[in-house]
Design a protein around this motif. Structure first.
Motif: not given
Length: 973
Positions: A242-251
């Motif tokens: 369920r995680h998008e690239p922007d979410t992963l980068f933000a983490i």
């Protein structure tokens, strides 16, 4: 006299009591500070006890223990050993000495002391715990479990012992047991960060991503400095669909904000000379038979000697086959599981590392706190936990490629990207993988078997729904899944339930537990097509599937982690197996499954396709890695900030914003003061194209020390990567001979095809009989060596055993009069008509100024039946070998110094022949010959003997020799 004695004795009692009271008071003071963890005051108190009461073992034990706990294990050992001398049976001292030795990495001594302690007290909790830890680190799981159980018998409620036992259960893939320990423990200790993190890790492994992430966040909230919990959270998030690239980068970028030093540390300054050998540090827990080891070994083995000095900081104690191949490549090999982060950072600084390469990232054995201390001038991220940006600003560069990080993805990385021209890794199959792919299973089963041997944590409900849809489109197909989690009944039931919800009966799903690596890879013999998981793709698993002839279909995921298979497939020449969406993913699988004849052919050739591709091309990868490392170092020496570096397919590299490609400086990289020196190139001619599969020849071509003319009569080397290498002139369907039109005898086994008629003899070796069957005769062009004009020289001639070597030699005597080395394959058990034997070739050689030197690469055939295992198939009958011929003794005396050096270089580099290489160098220069001996470790450096400065091999421009060959082949026939 007796009264005096009595008087003295009476007076001594109070003195001893006073001293005992004072010792007890000091000891109590020490214990108060020690138990409060006030080690800065506990250590001086313990030292005062040893000074005032040197015969009291307590003081030495106290000092040793306090030093150990303050981080000075080295200083602790001497104090604890002295305490044992005073009180040999003190159990606590034995235990603490074992702990200190363990911290120093002196594991055998640590085991001995801890076992001594347990001999006195089998219930010693600390001794059992530390001994269990050593056994676990060394992979002795049964012995580790025994000591964890003993620890819990003595302290049934010990949280640490339960956690460690659970971690061992996970390593043993006994997930039920691990859950049974950790879930109650988390309920009993809801604020225990270690328990929460370990349970979250296990939930992630079991595919329970939302539960895992919730517990990670809880642990991080409870302990804001729990960097390891955060790293695990970041890593596990890449499995969650369920995680998008922007979410992963933000983490990811939070790691810097949360855990990096507030003030950036000052980096050490090493010598900013662009042209000197560089010290490269490798920080990794995977320098063994592990995805890291198998993805770097081929590259490191082919790095140019003298340019780099490698320093390994290994967080693993495993000494397996891969580790034993890596260790000789290193200038120093440090085992650092026992080394703290600050001490490791100091060690790297003390070693004056120029470029530090992290190969662990956020995964097991992570050393990101060391990386954040910036202990080297340049820091690079490469394989090993490379699933996205590290999120650590200390990392300057990230090694990638254009598939893993397509143009436009730079904003999702804190690092500057190095986009290599091929794959970002170089796969080396372990030598124990000897099984062939076998026949296509569908031909026997009557239905397609799909397979996925990736970590089951990569399998999720989104993926299973797509696989179910695919299986509906392939009636009768089965899905074989293999991995550690399939030993867990609940996990399997959950997977069955999801597939049944989508209409796939559990009878079509085959779930199998883990297996030893060789057995795991052999299981691909039961699989027709491999399915890559999503959003976290396979890496090593994909390479292993291709190695076993099984095509892999992939849909790239949203991050670096999701594109591993895509880059391996593209660089193996299989871009059509990389899908753009789920519909195309299913279509690719259906296309493969619809043509079993084609799928069977793919199976038989896929291993060779992989091995001959850039994915496995160690020399090519090492060449590009050298350009990358020296390029970023040169930029650093120029005082420029790190910048994106991109290669083109020709191997030229540009920094972003620069108009010209990277130009590395001319430099010397001597091996211990020795450097090969000769002008021009070695000109080699190879009839049969055997050299196109030689790693050594690849290195020589890359370094510009060789030009190779390769005739390929049977066109066997069409896929050989070296045929496109600069300096190679490749001529398929042509052969050396007498210059007249010839005949090619094509056999069932292409390796048996040539211009000699194959024999059909019942006494042929078993491995040759079937392949020797003649399929057809084809016309072929032949070229006489004597007629080739414009060939400046011919230093090395290589002839195979499938073509008429005697004819080639008889029509090449004029051209070969100055040749330095003849390499002729001779057979002792003939398989073809008129196959040259050693006597015939030796007779020609003697008449033309050569002498027989030795047999090389002997091949033996076995007389045992084929069903005897390869390990037991003794082979004693000499089948064939390369006969090497050198100039006769008279001709050797007439060779110029340059020719002597060329021949010495050739013998050393291609065959590892050092004694004759030395003798040839001695003919030219005694000092050079002595430097050669020193460089090979054959003698020690002599007093006051300084290495001579020697220019690197600098081949001068040679006139091309391709035009004349093209004329002969195209115009004469």
């Amino acid at each position: 006299m007796s009264k005096r004695k009595r008087r003295n004795g009476t007076a001594s009692k109070p003195n001893r009591q006073v001293r005992a009271d004072q010792l007890e008071s000091l000891a109590n003071d020490f214990l108060i500070h020690y138990r409060a963890k006030q080690l800065d005051t506990a250590v001086p108190l313990a030292r005062e006890i040893t000074e005032r009461y040197p015969r009291a073992s307590f003081g030495w034990k106290a000092l040793g223990t306090a030093l150990m706990e303050s981080g000075d294990a080295q200083g602790a050992v001497a104090q604890l050993e002295h305490a044992l001398e005073l009180q040999p049976d003190n159990n606590e001292t034995l235990t603490n000495l074992g702990k200190a030795l363990q911290q120093l990495g002196r594991y055998e001594e640590a085991e001995a002391r801890l076992n001594q302690a347990l001999e006195q007290d089998a219930d010693n909790y600390q001794a059992n715990m530390h001994l269990a830890g050593i056994h676990q680190q060394r992979g002795r799981h049964d012995r580790a479990l025994e000591h964890y159980e003993r620890s819990l018998e003595s302290l049934p409620d010990a949280v640490l012992a339960k956690m460690r036992k659970a971690s061992l259960m996970v390593e043993r893939r006994d997930y039920d047991q691990a859950l049974a320990i950790l879930e109650p423990l988390a309920e009993q200790h809801p604020k225990a960060v270690g328990v929460l993190t370990n349970l979250a890790n296990l939930y992630g492994t079991m595919g329970r991503f939302d539960e895992a992430e919730a517990r990670y966040r809880r642990a991080i909230d409870l302990q804001p400095d729990a960097w390891l919990a955060f790293s695990n959270y970041y890593f596990t998030a890449h499995y969650n669909p369920r995680h998008e690239p922007d979410t992963l980068f933000a983490i990811g970028r939070q790691w810097q904000q949360r855990y990096a030093p507030t003030v950036r540390p000052e980096r050490p300054a090493t010598d900013r000379s662009a042209a000197r050998p560089l010290r490269i540090g490798l920080v990794s827990a995977g320098l063994k038979t592990h995805p890291v080891g198998q993805m770097i070994l081929g590259a490191l083995e082919h790095l140019p000697k003298g340019q780099f000095h490698l320093y390994a900081y290994s967080d693993s104690l495993v000494d397996d086959a891969t580790a034993r191949r890596l260790k000789p490549l290193m200038e120093q090999w440090h085992e650092v599981p026992h080394t703290s982060h600050p001490d490791l950072a100091r060690m790297i600084r003390d070693d004056a590392i120029d470029i530090l390469i992290d190969m662990t990232g956020h995964t097991s054995g992570s050393r990101l706190p060391v990386i954040a201390e910036e202990p080297a001038p340049l820091i690079v991220k490469w394989v090993g936990g490379l699933f996205n940006t590290t999120g650590v600003e200390a990392v300057d560069y990230l090694l990638s490629d254009v598939v893993e990080t397509p143009q436009g993805s730079d904003d999702h990385y804190l690092e500057k990207l190095i986009r290599l021209p091929d794959d970002y890794i170089c796969y080396t199959p372990p030598r124990h993988l000897t099984d062939d792919p076998g026949p296509l299973p569908a031909l026997e089963n009557g239905s397609i078997t799909l397979g996925c041997f990736n970590n089951p944590a990569k399998i999720n409900e989104v993926l299973l729904e797509q696989w179910a849809t695919l299986m509906h489109q392939l009636p009768g197909s089965r899905l074989l899944l293999k991995g550690g989690q399939y030993t867990n009944a609940d996990y399997c039931d959950r997977l069955y339930w999801v597939m049944e919800e989508h209409g796939i009966n559990r009878e079509r799903i085959l779930l199998e537990g883990p297996a030893p690596h060789k057995e795991l890879v052999a299981t691909y013999r039961r699989v027709d097509i491999a399915l890559d998981p999503w959003p976290y793709s396979g890496g090593l698993t994909t390479c292993e599937a291709l190695y076993m002839g099984v095509p892999v279909v992939t849909l790239p995921g949203p991050s670096f982690a999701g594109r591993h298979s895509a880059t391996h497939l593209v660089n193996a020449g299989l871009p059509e197996l990389v899908a753009g969406d789920w519909e195309e993913y299913r279509q690719r699988v259906i296309e493969l499954a619809s043509d079993l004849e084609s799928l069977g052919r793919i199976r038989q050739h896929l291993r060779q396709v992989l091995l001959q591709s850039p994915v496995c091309d160690g020399p090519r990868f090492a060449h590009h890695l050298t350009i990358a490392l020296r390029g970023i170092w040169q930029r650093h020496c120029e005082g420029k900030a790190p910048q994106t570096l991109t290669f083109d397919k020709e191997g030229k590299a540009w920094f972003k914003g620069e108009q010209k490609p990277v130009q590395l400086p001319e430099s010397d990289f001597p091996e211990d003061g020795f450097q090969w020196r000769f002008e021009g190139k070695i000109i080699a001619m190879d009839n049969g194209s055997r050299l196109l599969n030689s790693e050594v020849v690849g290195q020589m071509l890359q370094r510009g020390t060789m030009e190779l003319i390769a005739f390929d009569p049977a066109s066997r080397a069409l896929q050989a990567p070296l045929k496109k290498q600069e300096g190679v002139h490749y001529y398929p369907n042509a052969t050396l001979g007498d210059g007249a039109p010839g005949t090619l005898y094509a056999c069932q086994d292409p390796e048996q095809s040539g211009t000699l008629m194959p024999l059909q003899d019942e006494y042929l070796p078993e491995g040759v009989k079937n392949g020797n069957r003649l399929l057809t005769r084809l016309p072929i062009s032949t070229v006489s060596l004597n007629k080739i004009e414009g060939l400046p020289s011919l230093d090395w001639l290589v002839l195979d055993a499938m073509n008429d070597s005697v004819c080639i030699l008889e029509h090449g005597g004029d051209r070969l009069c100055n040749t330095l080395l003849l390499q002729v394959r001779v057979v002792f058990q003939p398989t073809h008509d008129r196959q040259p034997n050693l006597a015939e070739v030796s007779h020609w050689a003697t008449r033309h100024g050569f002498r027989f030197y030795r047999l090389n690469d002997p091949q033996h055939c076995s007389l045992l039946p084929c069903d005897v295992s390869p390990e037991e198939r003794q082979a004693t009958e000499l089948y064939s070998a390369d006969a090497l011929f050198l100039p006769s003794h008279e001709r050797l005396q007439e060779l110029t110094p340059a020719q002597c050096t060329k021949l010495a270089f050739l013998l050393h580099t291609a065959f590892g022949i050092r004694d004759m290489a030395y003798r040839l160098l001695l003919n030219e220069d005694q000092q050079l010959a002595e430097q050669y001996l020193i460089s090979q470790g054959l003698v020690s450096m002599l007093d006051n003997q300084l290495p001579a400065e020697s220019p690197a091999v600098s081949p001068k421009e040679e006139e091309t020799i391709a035009d004349e060959l093209d004329r002969l082949l195209n115009n004469d026939f």
